[in-house]
Scaffold this motif. Sequence first.
Motif, PDB file in Angstrom:
ATOM      1  N   MET A   1      -7.567 -10.264 -11.609  1.00 17.51           N
ATOM      2  CA  MET A   1      -7.097  -9.369 -12.653  1.00 17.51           C
ATOM      3  C   MET A   1      -7.916  -8.088 -12.609  1.00 17.51           C
ATOM      4  O   MET A   1      -9.146  -8.131 -12.492  1.00 17.51           O
ATOM      5  CB  MET A   1      -7.213 -10.016 -14.027  1.00 17.51           C
ATOM      6  CG  MET A   1      -6.592  -9.189 -15.124  1.00 17.51           C
ATOM      7  SD  MET A   1      -6.331 -10.067 -16.683  1.00 17.51           S
ATOM      8  CE  MET A   1      -7.991 -10.362 -17.207  1.00 17.51           C
ATOM      9  N   SER A   2      -7.226  -6.977 -12.703  1.00 19.65           N
ATOM     10  CA  SER A   2      -7.885  -5.673 -12.683  1.00 19.65           C
ATOM     11  C   SER A   2      -8.552  -5.390 -14.021  1.00 19.65           C
ATOM     12  O   SER A   2      -8.299  -6.070 -15.018  1.00 19.65           O
ATOM     13  CB  SER A   2      -6.858  -4.569 -12.395  1.00 19.65           C
ATOM     14  OG  SER A   2      -6.023  -4.367 -13.529  1.00 19.65           O
ATOM     15  N   ALA A   3      -9.350  -4.353 -14.045  1.00 20.02           N
ATOM     16  CA  ALA A   3      -9.802  -3.787 -15.312  1.00 20.02           C
ATOM     17  C   ALA A   3      -8.597  -3.097 -15.950  1.00 20.02           C
ATOM     18  O   ALA A   3      -7.552  -2.938 -15.307  1.00 20.02           O
ATOM     19  CB  ALA A   3     -10.923  -2.778 -15.055  1.00 20.02           C
ATOM     20  N   ALA A   4      -8.711  -2.684 -17.195  1.00 18.79           N
ATOM     21  CA  ALA A   4      -7.613  -1.967 -17.843  1.00 18.79           C
ATOM     22  C   ALA A   4      -7.283  -0.704 -17.045  1.00 18.79           C
ATOM     23  O   ALA A   4      -8.183   0.036 -16.652  1.00 18.79           O
ATOM     24  CB  ALA A   4      -7.985  -1.606 -19.274  1.00 18.79           C
ATOM     25  N   LEU A   5      -6.009  -0.501 -16.787  1.00 13.48           N
ATOM     26  CA  LEU A   5      -5.534   0.671 -16.058  1.00 13.48           C
ATOM     27  C   LEU A   5      -5.106   1.740 -17.056  1.00 13.48           C
ATOM     28  O   LEU A   5      -4.859   1.444 -18.229  1.00 13.48           O
ATOM     29  CB  LEU A   5      -4.344   0.299 -15.172  1.00 13.48           C
ATOM     30  CG  LEU A   5      -4.569  -0.834 -14.169  1.00 13.48           C
ATOM     31  CD1 LEU A   5      -3.261  -1.183 -13.476  1.00 13.48           C
ATOM     32  CD2 LEU A   5      -5.632  -0.454 -13.166  1.00 13.48           C
ATOM     33  N   SER A   6      -4.976   2.961 -16.610  1.00 15.54           N
ATOM     34  CA  SER A   6      -4.427   4.004 -17.469  1.00 15.54           C
ATOM     35  C   SER A   6      -2.932   3.743 -17.639  1.00 15.54           C
ATOM     36  O   SER A   6      -2.297   3.128 -16.784  1.00 15.54           O
ATOM     37  CB  SER A   6      -4.652   5.375 -16.842  1.00 15.54           C
ATOM     38  OG  SER A   6      -4.008   5.439 -15.578  1.00 15.54           O
ATOM     39  N   ALA A   7      -2.371   4.182 -18.741  1.00 16.46           N
ATOM     40  CA  ALA A   7      -0.934   4.053 -18.949  1.00 16.46           C
ATOM     41  C   ALA A   7      -0.224   4.890 -17.887  1.00 16.46           C
ATOM     42  O   ALA A   7      -0.623   6.008 -17.591  1.00 16.46           O
ATOM     43  CB  ALA A   7      -0.553   4.523 -20.348  1.00 16.46           C
ATOM     44  N   GLY A   8       0.816   4.311 -17.268  1.00 16.60           N
ATOM     45  CA  GLY A   8       1.568   5.036 -16.252  1.00 16.60           C
ATOM     46  C   GLY A   8       1.990   4.129 -15.116  1.00 16.60           C
ATOM     47  O   GLY A   8       1.930   2.907 -15.213  1.00 16.60           O
ATOM     48  N   SER A   9       2.390   4.734 -14.014  1.00 13.68           N
ATOM     49  CA  SER A   9       2.882   4.015 -12.841  1.00 13.68           C
ATOM     50  C   SER A   9       1.719   3.638 -11.920  1.00 13.68           C
ATOM     51  O   SER A   9       0.836   4.460 -11.652  1.00 13.68           O
ATOM     52  CB  SER A   9       3.879   4.888 -12.090  1.00 13.68           C
ATOM     53  OG  SER A   9       4.372   4.217 -10.957  1.00 13.68           O
ATOM     54  N   HIS A  10       1.736   2.389 -11.430  1.00  9.42           N
ATOM     55  CA  HIS A  10       0.677   1.887 -10.549  1.00  9.42           C
ATOM     56  C   HIS A  10       1.288   1.120  -9.384  1.00  9.42           C
ATOM     57  O   HIS A  10       2.238   0.361  -9.572  1.00  9.42           O
ATOM     58  CB  HIS A  10      -0.276   0.973 -11.318  1.00  9.42           C
ATOM     59  CG  HIS A  10      -0.897   1.657 -12.485  1.00  9.42           C
ATOM     60  ND1 HIS A  10      -1.932   2.545 -12.354  1.00  9.42           N
ATOM     61  CD2 HIS A  10      -0.592   1.612 -13.806  1.00  9.42           C
ATOM     62  CE1 HIS A  10      -2.251   3.008 -13.543  1.00  9.42           C
ATOM     63  NE2 HIS A  10      -1.459   2.457 -14.447  1.00  9.42           N
ATOM     64  N   THR A  11       0.720   1.308  -8.201  1.00 11.96           N
ATOM     65  CA  THR A  11       1.165   0.591  -7.009  1.00 11.96           C
ATOM     66  C   THR A  11       0.128  -0.467  -6.658  1.00 11.96           C
ATOM     67  O   THR A  11      -1.050  -0.153  -6.480  1.00 11.96           O
ATOM     68  CB  THR A  11       1.381   1.555  -5.832  1.00 11.96           C
ATOM     69  OG1 THR A  11       2.361   2.529  -6.220  1.00 11.96           O
ATOM     70  CG2 THR A  11       1.859   0.812  -4.595  1.00 11.96           C
ATOM     71  N   ILE A  12       0.595  -1.711  -6.571  1.00 14.40           N
ATOM     72  CA  ILE A  12      -0.260  -2.853  -6.250  1.00 14.40           C
ATOM     73  C   ILE A  12       0.245  -3.417  -4.934  1.00 14.40           C
ATOM     74  O   ILE A  12       1.443  -3.676  -4.778  1.00 14.40           O
ATOM     75  CB  ILE A  12      -0.187  -3.931  -7.353  1.00 14.40           C
ATOM     76  CG1 ILE A  12      -0.597  -3.332  -8.708  1.00 14.40           C
ATOM     77  CG2 ILE A  12      -1.056  -5.118  -7.025  1.00 14.40           C
ATOM     78  CD1 ILE A  12       0.538  -3.135  -9.632  1.00 14.40           C
ATOM     79  N   LYS A  13      -0.660  -3.586  -3.957  1.00 11.68           N
ATOM     80  CA  LYS A  13      -0.206  -4.085  -2.662  1.00 11.68           C
ATOM     81  C   LYS A  13      -1.267  -4.964  -2.008  1.00 11.68           C
ATOM     82  O   LYS A  13      -2.451  -4.867  -2.306  1.00 11.68           O
ATOM     83  CB  LYS A  13       0.192  -2.943  -1.746  1.00 11.68           C
ATOM     84  CG  LYS A  13      -0.852  -1.882  -1.548  1.00 11.68           C
ATOM     85  CD  LYS A  13      -0.257  -0.685  -0.816  1.00 11.68           C
ATOM     86  CE  LYS A  13      -1.232   0.470  -0.763  1.00 11.68           C
ATOM     87  NZ  LYS A  13      -0.667   1.616  -0.078  1.00 11.68           N
ATOM     88  N   VAL A  14      -0.789  -5.808  -1.111  1.00 12.58           N
ATOM     89  CA  VAL A  14      -1.671  -6.641  -0.294  1.00 12.58           C
ATOM     90  C   VAL A  14      -1.986  -5.861   0.976  1.00 12.58           C
ATOM     91  O   VAL A  14      -1.094  -5.265   1.588  1.00 12.58           O
ATOM     92  CB  VAL A  14      -1.007  -7.988   0.082  1.00 12.58           C
ATOM     93  CG1 VAL A  14      -1.953  -8.838   0.926  1.00 12.58           C
ATOM     94  CG2 VAL A  14      -0.558  -8.746  -1.161  1.00 12.58           C
TER      95      VAL A  14
END
Length: 144
Positions: free
Chosen positions: A104-117
């Motif tokens: 689990m990540s830390a809290a992200l900023s509100a908005g669009s995020h790309t998560i990839k392997v």
Amino acid sequence: MSSIIRGDDNFDSTPPSYGRVFRNSGNITTTSTSLVDLTGASITLTTGANPVAYGTTQTTYNNSAGALIIYNIDIDGALQHGAGGQVQKATSVAEQTNISFSGMSAALSAGSHTIKVRWFVNAGTGTILATADNSHLFYAYEVK
């Protein structure tokens, strides 16, 4: 009548953002000795200012005994498992191994995020099985 109370006593009725990639045909391979995107294992989420939980389940092997396959999760360019990542070592040629992990990540900023392997090998060819018997799954979801 029921009440839902969060730890901060502030109810958020917006459903969490989530995504998943599931493959059960077409094995994925790499011979790259530097970190590269795992083909097709990318999810874009639009979140509030919240963390994202993620995970992957996969059966893998390397065609070179003693070789390593190293995996990591990248969120907007930040590696979640440090420079070392998650390591699989082949003790014999083409030994199939489960290399499933989550985090689990830390809290992200509100908005669009790309998560990839992302992944690489130190020698040989790394393979992730994507068959009817050994599927590959990658998922991510916003934690509210």
